[in-house]
Design an enzyme around this catalytic site. Structure first.
Site, PDB file in Angstrom:
ATOM      1  CE  LYS A 317       4.945  -2.300  14.016  1.00  0.00           C
ATOM      2  NZ  LYS A 317       5.857  -1.638  14.937  1.00  0.00           N
ATOM      3  CB  SER A 318       3.432   4.558  12.856  1.00  0.00           C
ATOM      4  OG  SER A 318       4.666   3.924  12.716  1.00  0.00           O
ATOM      5  NE  ARG A 322       3.355   8.593  15.762  1.00  0.00           N
ATOM      6  CZ  ARG A 322       4.290   7.636  15.709  1.00  0.00           C
ATOM      7  NH1 ARG A 322       3.940   6.361  15.626  1.00  0.00           N
ATOM      8  NH2 ARG A 322       5.575   7.939  15.759  1.00  0.00           N
ATOM      9  N   GLY A 390       8.708  -1.112  20.624  1.00  0.00           N
ATOM     10  CA  GLY A 390       9.591   0.034  20.845  1.00  0.00           C
ATOM     11  C   GLY A 390       8.822   1.341  20.759  1.00  0.00           C
ATOM     12  CD  GLN A 465      10.363   3.792  17.886  1.00  0.00           C
ATOM     13  OE1 GLN A 465      11.356   3.604  18.587  1.00  0.00           O
ATOM     14  NE2 GLN A 465       9.678   2.804  17.347  1.00  0.00           N
ATOM     15  CG  ASP A 611      10.095   0.030  10.399  1.00  0.00           C
ATOM     16  OD1 ASP A 611      11.153   0.037  11.065  1.00  0.00           O
ATOM     17  OD2 ASP A 611       9.053   0.584  10.774  1.00  0.00           O
ATOM     18  CE  LYS A 638      14.805   0.877  13.174  1.00  0.00           C
ATOM     19  NZ  LYS A 638      13.982   1.950  13.725  1.00  0.00           N
ATOM     20  NE  ARG A 642      14.028  -5.334  11.803  1.00  0.00           N
ATOM     21  CZ  ARG A 642      12.933  -4.620  11.891  1.00  0.00           C
ATOM     22  NH1 ARG A 642      12.874  -3.418  11.336  1.00  0.00           N
ATOM     23  NH2 ARG A 642      11.869  -5.097  12.530  1.00  0.00           N
ATOM     24  NE  ARG A 686       8.816  -3.694  10.369  1.00  0.00           N
ATOM     25  CZ  ARG A 686       7.506  -3.451  10.388  1.00  0.00           C
ATOM     26  NH1 ARG A 686       6.700  -4.149   9.622  1.00  0.00           N
ATOM     27  NH2 ARG A 686       7.007  -2.519  11.166  1.00  0.00           N
TER      28      ARG A 686
HETATM   29  C1  S3P Z   1       8.322   4.211  14.375  1.00  0.00           C
HETATM   30  C2  S3P Z   1       9.538   4.772  14.100  1.00  0.00           C
HETATM   31  C3  S3P Z   1      10.693   4.000  13.608  1.00  0.00           C
HETATM   32  C4  S3P Z   1      10.268   2.637  13.088  1.00  0.00           C
HETATM   33  C5  S3P Z   1       9.298   1.950  14.005  1.00  0.00           C
HETATM   34  C6  S3P Z   1       8.047   2.789  14.180  1.00  0.00           C
HETATM   35  C7  S3P Z   1       7.236   5.083  14.873  1.00  0.00           C
HETATM   36  O1  S3P Z   1      11.596   3.789  14.678  1.00  0.00           O
HETATM   37  O2  S3P Z   1      11.401   1.831  12.881  1.00  0.00           O
HETATM   38  O3  S3P Z   1       8.935   0.681  13.493  1.00  0.00           O
HETATM   39  O4  S3P Z   1       6.068   4.654  14.875  1.00  0.00           O
HETATM   40  O5  S3P Z   1       7.527   6.225  15.264  1.00  0.00           O
HETATM   41  P1  S3P Z   1      12.804   4.826  14.990  1.00  0.00           P
HETATM   42  O6  S3P Z   1      12.197   6.073  15.512  1.00  0.00           O
HETATM   43  O7  S3P Z   1      13.651   4.126  16.006  1.00  0.00           O
HETATM   44  O8  S3P Z   1      13.504   5.021  13.689  1.00  0.00           O
END
Ligand code: S3P
Length: 729
Positions: A317-318, A322, A390, A465, A611, A638, A642, A686
């Site tokens: 996902k991350s 990007r 987020g 993030q 996560d 989150k 959680r 999740r």
């Molecule tokens: C993510 C960073 C994490 C993670 C989120 C994805 C990212 O969040 O929990 O699912 O893609 O940079 P945080 O930066 O709030 O820890």
């Protein structure tokens, strides 16, 4: 609920409301008001037993009514409210059923100077091919959506009463603001009606010259069904909402022109992609429609079973987020493979499309991004809706703070309650102009000043993030922007920026960037998401006789906390075929059953498995002895809290799980680890998947409510989990 309801305008909608209210026993007496010229219709309504009495004079009609519902075409709203004004009563609730809301609110304002607190605008989204009271039916609104659009002055009590009224009639009620309602309806209802009317207008004239209707079949009938709608009503609606409709017509014209060009050029590849994308988008719509109409999906997991087999879970996902962001800012065409076709990543994709980037796909995980360069994004015409994501909101806030145009970022209920000050505060100190709600939540209103100044920022929390947000803002700031992280967090932004040829310096725990540089398009191969693999790493560890291989999983060292923690607990995980794909390490992970033991989770592993804790708590419940997690306060902010939600859910399944301020203490059991019962996902993908995995060691079925959100990150979860052996329905 009411003693007397007065319906103004008993046609299909007004008549159906009356029938439904009577059938549900929501009132004692129903009367109607109408014009003298419509007396025949009023008589029919009375004869059919839809109403008890009717009036052509408004005073006796509304006298002592505790609810007045205006069901006339929206074009006459002002006229109706002028008639109502002399008899207005503060103890009556007034509502309407108009298909456009801004025009109704304006009309009421022009009569009263402001909108009275006891007028609650509403819109039932239901209709039928025939019109008139004869066509009315009590179940017209059953399982259909109804939108209430309160305004600031609306009485909360009155909103709640109207909400209850419609729920009792069987509708699925949503609350929305007026503008959002009109924008949504323009796209999903008004534009399609105009299209149907215009197509049939065109073809009808052709039919007069050469017979064509004779040969039209089911497809034509389906497509044009709504051209049978009432012209008077649609004339009113289209005029009332033209502000939203006209830009959509322009966009549609542009789309048609593109297709015309593709045809002229014999560009079968682009045509195929366009049709395939549309087909997939419609499937997504149908899935959402089915889900929302059946209220929500619950998973029922039969206890026990084992997991066996080889699978590939969907893309990270991350990295998918990007890839769209950086591919859009690059010069040239970026091809992405393994893209995550799930709601979160699609929210980012849609946002960049809305900022003028041409993006093809996803088709079988492939996306082609026609980059517009670092300064090539365009101002979106509407707020960017980012759903549950987020990552999209926080990363985009940094990127957009550096643009020269304005944007508004919005999200769903969960995202709108998550803290955004962690990004807006440092961005504001860089000179950004961003407004949030008073409590620091979205919507974010970003005014692009184009004048950011670099900062050195020490992050108060370990957040990838926040780090990524500031690095993206740093690409537009004067000077060198540096971010120091209190503990290592995922570094996909830094890696991918470097991959695109944009320099990011690393010095220990500090990442730095300047505005000097450009991104050159590249090919990206997104590995499988270790956060999705995590469910099976835990599942195969806790379930007897399990042996699962997860192929092509990203094992970037900033993400592998789950493997380290499970191994400390005694898990049997083999990392095989390690290789590097496009700058990211990838491997196949083989995991077999083992008896886990309770541990104290090292705090330095927390950000590297951030996560994965919901499913790690399930592992802890099945481990021998106590597991303690500390230093994980971030879990409270989150997609839901959680810590609390998992503790509550596990406790309700008989597990001794004690939440603490920054973690949890779980007393694991090797036998009868988890009981059966019902838990709620609290809108968190999740959580839904973690409790599903818990079923493998449960003593009775587990029902997990509200699981549609699994589509946020892992739409294939149910299929893959059942393929491996989880008994999930
Ligand atoms: C993510 C960073 C994490 C993670 C989120 C994805 C990212 O969040 O929990 O699912 O893609 O940079 P945080 O930066 O709030 O820890």
């Amino acid at each position: 609920m009411f003693n007397k309801i007065c319906i103004i305008g008993v046609g299909l909608i007004g008549g159906s409301i009356a029938r439904a209210a009577r059938e549900q026993g929501l009132c004692r007496n129903i009367v109607a008001f109408g014009r003298q010229s419509g007396i025949g219709n009023l008589q029919t309504a009375k004869k059919l037993g839809v109403i008890d009495e009717f009036y052509v004079d408004i005073e006796p009609a509304v006298k002592d009514a505790d609810c007045v519902i205006v069901c006339t075409p929206v074009g006459v709203t002002e006229q109706i409210f002028r008639q109502l004004q002399p008899f207005w009563s503060n103890s009556t609730i007034y509502t309407d059923a108009g298909s456009t809301k801004a025009s109704v609110v304006e009309a009421v304002k022009s009569v009263f100077g402001q909108v009275p607190a006891n007028f609650i605008p509403a819109h039932p989204i239901a209709g039928a091919e025939s019109s008139g009271v004869e066509a009315s039916k009590a179940d017209l609104f059953a399982n259909k959506r109804l939108i209430i659009t309160p305004i600031d002055s609306s009485s909360t009590d009155a909103v709640n009463i109207i909400k209850q009224f419609w729920q009792k009639i069987g509708s699925i009620v949503s609350i929305m603001d007026v503008e959002h309602h009109d924008a949504v309806l323009a796209a999903t209802s008004h534009l399609p009606h105009i299209l149907a009317f215009s197509l049939v207008d065109l073809l009808g004239k052709k039919d007069e010259q050469i017979e064509i209707f004779k040969f039209a079949a089911g497809g034509f009938k389906d497509f044009t069904r709504i051209a049978s709608s009432d012209p008077t009503m649609w004339l009113d609606i289209c005029l009332a909402n033209k502000k939203e409709i006209i830009p959509l017509i322009q966009q549609l014209k542009a789309e048609l022109e593109k297709i015309e060009q593709m045809l002229a050029d014999n560009n079968s590849k682009r045509l195929f992609e366009t049709f395939t994308y549309a087909r997939q988008a419609r499937q997504r719509f149908l899935n959402q429609f089915d889900n929302s109409m059946s209220h929500s999906t619950s998973f029922t997991i039969q206890p026990g079973g084992h997991l066996r087999g080889k699978i590939r879970v969907p893309g990270d996902k991350s990295m998918s987020h990007r890839s769209i962001m950086l591919g859009s800012l690059a010069e040239g065409v970026t091809h992405v493979k393994g893209f995550l076709n799930a709601e979160d990543a699609l929210a980012t994709l849609a946002a960049f499309r809305a900022m003028g980037v041409e993006i093809e796909g996803p088709i079988n995980g492939e996306v082609t991004i026609h980059g517009v360069g670092k300064n090539g994004l365009k101002e979106p015409k509407e707020p960017l809706y980012l759903g549950n994501s987020g990552t999209s909101m926080r990363l985009l806030s940094g990127l957009l703070a550096g643009q020269k145009f304005n944007t508004v970022l919005t999200g769903d209920k969960s995202l709108s309650s998550r803290p955004m000050k962690r990004v807006t505060a440092p961005l504001i100190s860089m000179g950004a102009d961003i407004r949030t709600e008073d409590d620091g939540t979205a919507p974010l209103h970003i005014t692009g000043t184009g004048e950011l100044k670099a900062i050195d920022y020490f992050m108060p929390m370990a957040s990838a993030q926040v780090k990524s947000c500031l690095l993206l803002a740093g690409m537009y700031a004067e000077g060198t922007t540096s971010v120091v992280e209190p503990a290592p967090t995922r570094d996909h932004t830094e890696r991918m920026l470097n991959g695109f040829g944009y320099p990011v310096q690393r010095d220990g725990n500090k990442a730095s960037i300047t505005s000097e540089g450009k991104l050159i398009a590249m090919d990206i191969d997104v590995p499988s998401d270790i956060s999705s693999a995590a469910f099976f790493l835990v599942g195969a560890s806790i379930a007897a006789d399990s042996d699962v291989t997860l192929k092509h999983v990203g094992i970037n060292p900033t993400r592998t906390g789950i493997i380290d923690i499970l191994r400390l607990m005694g898990a049997n995980i083999e990392v095989m075929n390690e290789r590097s794909i496009g700058g990211e390490p990838v491997a196949d992970l083989r995991v077999r059953s083992s008896q886990l033991k309770g541990i104290e989770i090292p705090e330095e592993l927390v950000p590297l498995a951030i996560d994965e804790f919901p499913v790690l708590f399930v592992a802890a419940a099945c481990a021998d002895g106590q597991t303690t997690l500390t230093g994980a306060k971030e879990l409270r902010v989150k997609e839901c809290d959680r810590i609390q939600v998992m503790a509550d859910g596990l406790q309700s399944l008989g597990v001794d799980a004690q939440p603490t301020e920054d973690g949890m203490v779980i007393q694991g059991k090797t036998a009868d680890s988890i009981g059966g019962g019902e838990v709620d996902s609290h809108d968190d993908h999740r959580i839904a998947m973690s409790f599903s995995i818990a079923g493998l060691r449960a003593t009775a079925p587990i029902i997990v409510h509200d699981c549609d959100n699994v589509n946020t990150s892992f739409p294939e979860f149910r299929d893959l989990a059942t393929q491996l052996g989880l008994n999930l329905k």
